[in-house]
Motif scaffolding. Structure first.
Motif, mmCIF file in Angstrom:
data_model
loop_
_atom_site.group_PDB
_atom_site.id
_atom_site.type_symbol
_atom_site.label_atom_id
_atom_site.label_comp_id
_atom_site.label_asym_id
_atom_site.label_seq_id
_atom_site.Cartn_x
_atom_site.Cartn_y
_atom_site.Cartn_z
ATOM 1 N N ASN A 54 0.829 -1.201 0.000
ATOM 2 C CA ASN A 54 0.000 0.000 0.000
ATOM 3 C C ASN A 54 0.866 1.255 0.000
ATOM 4 O O ASN A 54 2.029 1.231 0.418
ATOM 5 N N ILE A 55 0.258 2.345 -0.449
ATOM 6 C CA ILE A 55 0.962 3.624 -0.551
ATOM 7 C C ILE A 55 0.065 4.735 -0.017
ATOM 8 O O ILE A 55 -1.111 4.815 -0.381
ATOM 9 N N ASP A 56 0.613 5.594 0.859
ATOM 10 C CA ASP A 56 -0.068 6.808 1.291
ATOM 11 C C ASP A 56 0.213 7.906 0.265
ATOM 12 O O ASP A 56 1.353 8.041 -0.206
ATOM 13 N N VAL A 57 -0.812 8.694 -0.046
ATOM 14 C CA VAL A 57 -0.650 9.845 -0.925
ATOM 15 C C VAL A 57 -0.980 11.074 -0.085
ATOM 16 O O VAL A 57 -2.100 11.231 0.386
ATOM 17 N N ILE A 58 0.032 11.921 0.138
ATOM 18 C CA ILE A 58 -0.132 13.131 0.941
ATOM 19 C C ILE A 58 -0.369 14.302 -0.003
ATOM 20 O O ILE A 58 0.389 14.502 -0.957
ATOM 21 N N PHE A 59 -1.417 15.091 0.273
ATOM 22 C CA PHE A 59 -1.733 16.286 -0.504
ATOM 23 C C PHE A 59 -1.441 17.506 0.355
ATOM 24 O O PHE A 59 -1.823 17.548 1.520
ATOM 25 N N GLY A 85 -4.627 16.548 3.326
ATOM 26 C CA GLY A 85 -5.101 15.232 3.734
ATOM 27 C C GLY A 85 -4.196 14.137 3.206
ATOM 28 O O GLY A 85 -3.284 14.388 2.405
ATOM 29 N N VAL A 86 -4.460 12.926 3.671
ATOM 30 C CA VAL A 86 -3.696 11.749 3.263
ATOM 31 C C VAL A 86 -4.698 10.684 2.834
ATOM 32 O O VAL A 86 -5.671 10.421 3.537
ATOM 33 N N SER A 115 0.314 25.701 -6.590
ATOM 34 C CA SER A 115 0.393 24.278 -6.882
ATOM 35 C C SER A 115 -0.283 23.415 -5.823
ATOM 36 O O SER A 115 -0.285 23.751 -4.648
ATOM 37 N N LEU A 116 -0.823 22.293 -6.281
ATOM 38 C CA LEU A 116 -1.198 21.204 -5.387
ATOM 39 C C LEU A 116 0.008 20.280 -5.353
ATOM 40 O O LEU A 116 0.511 19.863 -6.400
ATOM 41 N N ASN A 117 0.516 20.001 -4.159
ATOM 42 C CA ASN A 117 1.715 19.185 -4.008
ATOM 43 C C ASN A 117 1.346 17.807 -3.503
ATOM 44 O O ASN A 117 0.452 17.653 -2.667
ATOM 45 N N ILE A 118 2.070 16.808 -4.009
ATOM 46 C CA ILE A 118 1.813 15.414 -3.665
ATOM 47 C C ILE A 118 3.122 14.744 -3.282
ATOM 48 O O ILE A 118 4.148 14.940 -3.940
ATOM 49 N N GLN A 119 3.075 13.929 -2.229
ATOM 50 C CA GLN A 119 4.206 13.087 -1.857
ATOM 51 C C GLN A 119 3.661 11.698 -1.568
ATOM 52 O O GLN A 119 2.693 11.553 -0.834
ATOM 53 N N LEU A 120 4.284 10.681 -2.142
ATOM 54 C CA LEU A 120 3.882 9.311 -1.886
ATOM 55 C C LEU A 120 4.796 8.710 -0.824
ATOM 56 O O LEU A 120 5.994 9.034 -0.754
ATOM 57 N N VAL A 121 4.221 7.827 0.006
ATOM 58 C CA VAL A 121 4.962 7.178 1.094
ATOM 59 C C VAL A 121 4.619 5.697 1.074
ATOM 60 O O VAL A 121 3.437 5.327 1.039
ATOM 61 N N THR A 122 5.634 4.863 1.119
ATOM 62 C CA THR A 122 5.416 3.414 1.094
ATOM 63 C C THR A 122 4.861 2.924 2.426
ATOM 64 O O THR A 122 5.163 3.475 3.478
#
Length: 142
Positions: A54-59, A85-86, A115-122
């Motif tokens: 699974n992956i978390d997507v942080i906005f 949110g995540v 910008s809308l920024n996104i970071q993915l986390v394992t």
């Protein structure tokens, strides 16, 4: 109400070094060409190995400073003031050599200037193969 779907954005900075739980998966993605406010309704992540975790997507409203393949450590200021949110992507379709993760009916409202920024986390171990180019697509209602 309108509907916006981002193009498939290649997740920057990923590599074939094994990822562990809570690692930044790639680096910050900044999306400039989208509605300034709306609701994130869907996420699709594709071209991952078939044994995906699974992956978390942080906005976030602000850029998220991260180092690929290193445990993500958000600052208190970013977490308190900028994170929208995540969303956990935990619905996967697996195939012979890849997987596609999709989350729908999310309904996460956002309002950004810039910008809308996104970071993915394992959320587990992921190892990409040479040539894998994971992408993310957002579906937004505005």
């Amino acid at each position: 109400m309108g509907y916006y779907s981002s193009v498939a954005l290649v997740i920057p900075g990923v590599n074939t070094t094994a990822y562990t739980d809570a690692d930044a998966f790639g680096t910050n993605i900044a999306i400039d060409d989208m509605p300034a406010r709306g609701q994130i309704q869907s996420i699709r992540i594709s071209d991952l190995p078939d044994a995906v975790q699974n992956i978390d997507v942080i906005f976030s409203r602000a850029s998220i400073t991260s180092t690929n393949n290193v445990a993500l450590d958000l600052t208190d200021a970013l977490a308190n003031d900028s994170v929208i949110g995540v969303v956990l992507v935990d619905t996967w379709a697996t195939f012979a050599d890849n997987a596609i993760g999709t989350e729908t009916n999310i309904g996460l409202p956002y309002n950004v200037k810039g910008s809308l920024n996104i970071q993915l986390v394992t959320r587990g171990a992921i190892t990409l193969a040479t040539g894998d180019a994971p992408t993310i697509v957002l579906g937004i209602e505005y």
